[in-house]
Design an enzyme around this catalytic site. Structure first.
Site, PDB file in Angstrom:
ATOM      1  N   GLY A  38       0.848  -1.197   0.000  1.00 50.33           N
ATOM      2  CA  GLY A  38       0.000   0.000   0.000  1.00 50.33           C
ATOM      3  C   GLY A  38       0.881   1.244   0.000  1.00 50.33           C
ATOM      4  O   GLY A  38       2.074   1.163   0.267  1.00 50.33           O
ATOM      5  N   THR A  92       1.378 -13.529   7.223  1.00 50.90           N
ATOM      6  CA  THR A  92       0.416 -12.416   7.287  1.00 50.90           C
ATOM      7  C   THR A  92      -0.999 -12.948   7.454  1.00 50.90           C
ATOM      8  O   THR A  92      -1.763 -12.474   8.296  1.00 50.90           O
ATOM      9  CB  THR A  92       0.537 -11.541   6.021  1.00 50.90           C
ATOM     10  OG1 THR A  92       1.820 -10.922   6.023  1.00 50.90           O
ATOM     11  CG2 THR A  92      -0.541 -10.470   5.976  1.00 50.90           C
ATOM     12  N   TYR A 145      -0.930 -17.889  -0.792  1.00 47.46           N
ATOM     13  CA  TYR A 145      -2.100 -17.011  -0.663  1.00 47.46           C
ATOM     14  C   TYR A 145      -3.356 -17.835  -0.398  1.00 47.46           C
ATOM     15  O   TYR A 145      -4.061 -17.612   0.579  1.00 47.46           O
ATOM     16  CB  TYR A 145      -2.234 -16.199  -1.953  1.00 47.46           C
ATOM     17  CG  TYR A 145      -3.359 -15.180  -1.950  1.00 47.46           C
ATOM     18  CD1 TYR A 145      -3.260 -13.998  -1.211  1.00 47.46           C
ATOM     19  CD2 TYR A 145      -4.506 -15.375  -2.717  1.00 47.46           C
ATOM     20  CE1 TYR A 145      -4.277 -13.052  -1.224  1.00 47.46           C
ATOM     21  CE2 TYR A 145      -5.528 -14.438  -2.735  1.00 47.46           C
ATOM     22  CZ  TYR A 145      -5.413 -13.275  -1.990  1.00 47.46           C
ATOM     23  OH  TYR A 145      -6.424 -12.354  -2.010  1.00 47.46           O
ATOM     24  N   THR A 175     -11.698  -7.473  -7.536  1.00 49.54           N
ATOM     25  CA  THR A 175     -12.165  -6.100  -7.324  1.00 49.54           C
ATOM     26  C   THR A 175     -11.133  -5.134  -7.902  1.00 49.54           C
ATOM     27  O   THR A 175      -9.938  -5.368  -7.793  1.00 49.54           O
ATOM     28  CB  THR A 175     -12.362  -5.862  -5.809  1.00 49.54           C
ATOM     29  OG1 THR A 175     -13.450  -6.670  -5.369  1.00 49.54           O
ATOM     30  CG2 THR A 175     -12.664  -4.407  -5.495  1.00 49.54           C
ATOM     31  N   ARG A 186      -1.810  -6.547 -11.098  1.00 45.24           N
ATOM     32  CA  ARG A 186      -3.112  -7.153 -11.394  1.00 45.24           C
ATOM     33  C   ARG A 186      -3.588  -6.706 -12.764  1.00 45.24           C
ATOM     34  O   ARG A 186      -3.159  -5.674 -13.292  1.00 45.24           O
ATOM     35  CB  ARG A 186      -4.134  -6.787 -10.305  1.00 45.24           C
ATOM     36  CG  ARG A 186      -3.942  -7.647  -9.079  1.00 45.24           C
ATOM     37  CD  ARG A 186      -4.932  -7.325  -7.996  1.00 45.24           C
ATOM     38  NE  ARG A 186      -4.501  -6.214  -7.166  1.00 45.24           N
ATOM     39  CZ  ARG A 186      -5.124  -5.841  -6.057  1.00 45.24           C
ATOM     40  NH1 ARG A 186      -6.197  -6.478  -5.656  1.00 45.24           N
ATOM     41  NH2 ARG A 186      -4.674  -4.826  -5.325  1.00 45.24           N
TER      42      ARG A 186
HETATM   43  P1  NAD Z   1      -3.888  -4.512  -1.698  1.00 44.59           P
HETATM   44  O1  NAD Z   1      -2.716  -5.366  -1.997  1.00 44.59           O
HETATM   45  O2  NAD Z   1      -4.203  -3.348  -2.560  1.00 44.59           O
HETATM   46  O3  NAD Z   1      -3.798  -3.982  -0.188  1.00 44.59           O
HETATM   47  C1  NAD Z   1      -3.370  -4.793   0.864  1.00 44.59           C
HETATM   48  C2  NAD Z   1      -2.775  -3.878   1.940  1.00 44.59           C
HETATM   49  O4  NAD Z   1      -2.321  -4.695   3.030  1.00 44.59           O
HETATM   50  C3  NAD Z   1      -1.581  -3.062   1.452  1.00 44.59           C
HETATM   51  O5  NAD Z   1      -1.761  -1.718   1.784  1.00 44.59           O
HETATM   52  C4  NAD Z   1      -0.408  -3.686   2.193  1.00 44.59           C
HETATM   53  O6  NAD Z   1       0.646  -2.761   2.439  1.00 44.59           O
HETATM   54  C5  NAD Z   1      -1.065  -4.198   3.455  1.00 44.59           C
HETATM   55  N1  NAD Z   1      -0.327  -5.298   4.085  1.00 44.59           N
HETATM   56  C6  NAD Z   1       0.174  -6.405   3.477  1.00 44.59           C
HETATM   57  N2  NAD Z   1       0.785  -7.188   4.391  1.00 44.59           N
HETATM   58  C7  NAD Z   1       0.646  -6.571   5.597  1.00 44.59           C
HETATM   59  C8  NAD Z   1       1.062  -6.885   6.907  1.00 44.59           C
HETATM   60  N3  NAD Z   1       1.755  -7.997   7.171  1.00 44.59           N
HETATM   61  N4  NAD Z   1       0.739  -6.021   7.917  1.00 44.59           N
HETATM   62  C9  NAD Z   1       0.055  -4.877   7.661  1.00 44.59           C
HETATM   63  N5  NAD Z   1      -0.352  -4.530   6.418  1.00 44.59           N
HETATM   64  C10 NAD Z   1      -0.065  -5.358   5.407  1.00 44.59           C
HETATM   65  O7  NAD Z   1      -5.134  -5.500  -1.632  1.00 44.59           O
HETATM   66  P2  NAD Z   1      -6.683  -5.200  -1.785  1.00 44.59           P
HETATM   67  O8  NAD Z   1      -7.075  -5.439  -3.173  1.00 44.59           O
HETATM   68  O9  NAD Z   1      -7.002  -3.909  -1.134  1.00 44.59           O
HETATM   69  O10 NAD Z   1      -7.270  -6.393  -0.914  1.00 44.59           O
HETATM   70  C11 NAD Z   1      -7.584  -6.219   0.459  1.00 44.59           C
HETATM   71  C12 NAD Z   1      -7.935  -7.568   1.055  1.00 44.59           C
HETATM   72  O11 NAD Z   1      -8.985  -8.158   0.313  1.00 44.59           O
HETATM   73  C13 NAD Z   1      -6.779  -8.561   1.041  1.00 44.59           C
HETATM   74  O12 NAD Z   1      -6.808  -9.317   2.225  1.00 44.59           O
HETATM   75  C14 NAD Z   1      -7.080  -9.423  -0.154  1.00 44.59           C
HETATM   76  O13 NAD Z   1      -6.555 -10.727   0.005  1.00 44.59           O
HETATM   77  C15 NAD Z   1      -8.600  -9.439  -0.158  1.00 44.59           C
HETATM   78  N6  NAD Z   1      -9.120  -9.679  -1.511  1.00 44.59           N
HETATM   79  C16 NAD Z   1      -8.977  -8.732  -2.491  1.00 44.59           C
HETATM   80  C17 NAD Z   1      -9.431  -9.022  -3.773  1.00 44.59           C
HETATM   81  C18 NAD Z   1      -9.304  -8.033  -4.906  1.00 44.59           C
HETATM   82  O14 NAD Z   1      -9.595  -8.392  -6.042  1.00 44.59           O
HETATM   83  N7  NAD Z   1      -8.925  -6.802  -4.687  1.00 44.59           N
HETATM   84  C19 NAD Z   1     -10.006 -10.258  -4.047  1.00 44.59           C
HETATM   85  C20 NAD Z   1     -10.090 -11.189  -3.023  1.00 44.59           C
HETATM   86  C21 NAD Z   1      -9.667 -10.886  -1.756  1.00 44.59           C
HETATM   87  N1  UDP Z   2      -3.436 -11.299 -16.544  1.00 47.08           N
HETATM   88  C1  UDP Z   2      -3.116 -10.967 -17.846  1.00 47.08           C
HETATM   89  N2  UDP Z   2      -2.254  -9.937 -18.045  1.00 47.08           N
HETATM   90  C2  UDP Z   2      -1.710  -9.204 -17.032  1.00 47.08           C
HETATM   91  C3  UDP Z   2      -2.061  -9.536 -15.703  1.00 47.08           C
HETATM   92  C4  UDP Z   2      -2.918 -10.608 -15.492  1.00 47.08           C
HETATM   93  O1  UDP Z   2      -3.590 -11.588 -18.791  1.00 47.08           O
HETATM   94  O2  UDP Z   2      -0.942  -8.264 -17.322  1.00 47.08           O
HETATM   95  C5  UDP Z   2      -4.404 -12.392 -16.308  1.00 47.08           C
HETATM   96  C6  UDP Z   2      -3.970 -13.431 -15.291  1.00 47.08           C
HETATM   97  O3  UDP Z   2      -3.208 -14.457 -15.916  1.00 47.08           O
HETATM   98  C7  UDP Z   2      -5.321 -13.953 -14.799  1.00 47.08           C
HETATM   99  C8  UDP Z   2      -6.224 -12.721 -14.888  1.00 47.08           C
HETATM  100  O4  UDP Z   2      -5.589 -11.823 -15.787  1.00 47.08           O
HETATM  101  O5  UDP Z   2      -5.821 -14.935 -15.689  1.00 47.08           O
HETATM  102  C9  UDP Z   2      -6.430 -12.017 -13.560  1.00 47.08           C
HETATM  103  O6  UDP Z   2      -5.172 -11.793 -13.001  1.00 47.08           O
HETATM  104  P1  UDP Z   2      -4.947 -10.975 -11.655  1.00 47.08           P
HETATM  105  O7  UDP Z   2      -3.503 -11.086 -11.306  1.00 47.08           O
HETATM  106  O8  UDP Z   2      -5.524  -9.625 -11.782  1.00 47.08           O
HETATM  107  O9  UDP Z   2      -5.856 -11.723 -10.574  1.00 47.08           O
HETATM  108  P2  UDP Z   2      -6.116 -13.250 -10.200  1.00 47.08           P
HETATM  109  O10 UDP Z   2      -5.359 -14.168 -11.107  1.00 47.08           O
HETATM  110  O11 UDP Z   2      -5.662 -13.356  -8.805  1.00 47.08           O
HETATM  111  O12 UDP Z   2      -7.573 -13.397 -10.391  1.00 47.08           O
END
Ligand code: NAD
Ligand code: UDP
Length: 310
Positions: A38, A92, A145, A175, A186
Site C-alpha cells: 500500500g 500475514t 495465498y 475487485t 493485477r
Molecule cells: P492490496 O494489496 O491493494 O492492499 C493490501 C494492503 O495490506 C496493502 O496496503 C499492504 O501494504 C497491506 N499489508 C500487506 N501485508 C501486511 C502486513 N503484514 N501487515 C500490515 N499490512 C499489510 O489489496 P486489496 O485489493 O485492497 O485487498 C484487500 C484484502 O482483500 C486482502 O486481504 C485481499 O486478500 C482481499 N481480496 C482482495 C481481492 C481483490 O480483487 N482486490 C479479491 C479477493 C480478496
Molecule cells: N493477466 C493478464 N495480463 C496481465 C495480468 C494478469 O492476462 O498483465 C491475467 C492473469 O493471468 C489472470 C487474470 O488476468 O488470468 C487475472 O489476473 P490478476 O492477477 O488480476 O488476478 P487473479 O489471477 O488473482 O484473479
C-alpha cells in the site's frame, strides 16, 4: 454513536476506499498498514480528518488497541506481491488473523475477514457457491495465498465456536478501481497503465480464461453491510456475477482509452484459474446486496483515476 473501526491493510485498494466510506458514515477510523504494497499517498487526503488515525504496523506482530469493529484486510492481493515473499504471505494470513481475532476476543468486538475467491482454487464447479470446498493446489506458487486464506477462514470459525468471537467472513472476487497501485501487477491496472502509455497489452495465455470484475465501491458497500448485519457469520461471496474473458477485458480497455496499443500474448502463470464467477444468491438474501456498477462504467472511473495519476 460513532464506532471505533480498525481497518488493517487500510492503505491498499479496498482499504483506502473503505476508510473513506467509514469516515463518510461518521465513524472513527484507525488505518493500520505496513506499507508492504500500500502507499501513503493513497490515504494522504484523510490525514487531516480528526476522526482518522494512521498506524504503521505489521500484523505479523501483535498489537493492543481499543476498537469496536475490525476489518482484517492486511494481505497483498496481487499474485506478483504475494509471491514476492511467500513465507511472509502465509505469516500475514495466519499470524495476522490470529492476532486480530485475539484482539477481537479481548475487546469483545466484531471482526470481518477479507477472504477470497481463491479459496475455491481452480474451481471444478461453476459458478462458485459458498458450499463448494474448492480445488486448491496445496504446494503450488499460489498456495501461499490460497492456503493462507483458507487457514484464516478456519481460524475465524474456530474462534467463533471455541470462544464465541463475533466473526464475519466474506469471499471477495476480483475487485478493481481507483487507488490500485500502477505497478500492482493485477490485470486491470496493468491493462489501463499499458493502454495509457501506448505500450503492448500483455494478455497471459490466449486470454480465454475468465474473471468477474467488481467495482470497488460495490465491494466496499458489501463489506459494510456484512459487518452491520447479524444474520450470518458467512462465508458470503462478494463479487460481480457478470463473467468476462481476459481478452474481452483487454478489448474493452482499448476501446475506452482509444489507445493504439496492441494485444500481445505472454506465458500463462502457474495454476492460473480457468474460470471464475460468483454465485451471489447468499449476498442478495442476507445483505440485500448486488453490484450496481457495470464493468464499462467502473473502468471509465478507473481510467480517469490513472489519467490524473500518470
Ligand atoms: P492490496 O494489496 O491493494 O492492499 C493490501 C494492503 O495490506 C496493502 O496496503 C499492504 O501494504 C497491506 N499489508 C500487506 N501485508 C501486511 C502486513 N503484514 N501487515 C500490515 N499490512 C499489510 O489489496 P486489496 O485489493 O485492497 O485487498 C484487500 C484484502 O482483500 C486482502 O486481504 C485481499 O486478500 C482481499 N481480496 C482482495 C481481492 C481483490 O480483487 N482486490 C479479491 C479477493 C480478496
Ligand atoms: N493477466 C493478464 N495480463 C496481465 C495480468 C494478469 O492476462 O498483465 C491475467 C492473469 O493471468 C489472470 C487474470 O488476468 O488470468 C487475472 O489476473 P490478476 O492477477 O488480476 O488476478 P487473479 O489471477 O488473482 O484473479
Amino acid at each position: 454513536m460513532a464506532q471505533r473501526v480498525l481497518v488493517t491493510g487500510g492503505a491498499g485498494l479496498i482499504g483506502t476506499n473503505l476508510c473513506r466510506r467509514l469516515l463518510d458514515d461518521g465513524q472513527q477510523v484507525i488505518c493500520l498498514d505496513s506499507f508492504f504494497c500500500g502507499r501513503r499517498e493513497n490515504i494522504e487526503d484523510m490525514l487531516g480528518n480528526p476522526r482518522f488515525e494512521l498506524i504503521r504496523h505489521d500484523v505479523v506482530q501483535p498489537i493492543l488497541l481499543e476498537v469496536d469493529h475490525i476489518y482484517n484486510l492486511a494481505c497483498p492481493a496481487s499474485p506478483v506481491h504475494y509471491q514476492f515473499n511467500p513465507v511472509k504471505t502465509v505469516k500475514t494470513s495466519v499470524l495476522g488473523t490470529i492476532h486480530m481475532l485475539g484482539l477481537t476476543k479481548r475487546v469483545r468486538g466484531r471482526m470481518l475477514q477479507a477472504s477470497t475467491s481463491e479459496v475455491y482454487g481452480d474451481p471444478a464447479v461453476h459458478p462458485q457457491k459458498e458450499e463448494y470446498w474448492g480445488n486448491v493446489n496445496p504446494i503450488g506458487t499460489r498456495s501461499c495465498y490460497d492456503e493462507g486464506k483458507r487457514v484464516a477462514e478456519t481460524l475465524c470459525f474456530d474462534y467463533h465456536r471455541q470462544n464465541q468471537v463475533d466473526v464475519r467472513v466474506v469471499r471477495i472476487f476480483n475487485t478493481y478501481g481507483p487507488h490500485m497501485m500502477r505497478d500492482d501487477g493485477r490485470v486491470v491496472s496493468n491493462f489501463i497503465v499499458q493502454a495509457l502509455q501506448g505500450e503492448d497489452i500483455t494478455v497471459y495465455g490466449d486470454g480465454s480464461q475468465t474473471r468477474s470484475f467488481c467495482y470497488v465501491d460495490d465491494t466496499v458497500d458489501a463489506l459494510v453491510r456484512m459487518m452491520e448485519q447479524t444474520d450470518t457469520p458467512g462465508p458470503v461471496n462478494v463479487g460481480n456475477p457478470v463473467e468476462n474473458t481476459i481478452r474481452e477485458l483487454a478489448e474493452l480497455v482499448i476501446e475506452l482509452t482509444g489507445t493504439r496499443s496492441r494485444i500481445v500474448e505472454r506465458p500463462l502463470p502457474d495454476d492460473d484459474p480457468v474460470r471464475r464467477r460468483p454465485d451471489i444468491t447468499r449476498a442478495q438474501k442476507s445483505l440485500g446486496w448486488q453490484p450496481s456498477v457495470s464493468l464499462r462504467d467502473g473502468l471509465m472511473e478507473t481510467i480517469s483515476y490513472f489519467q490524473k495519476l500518470l
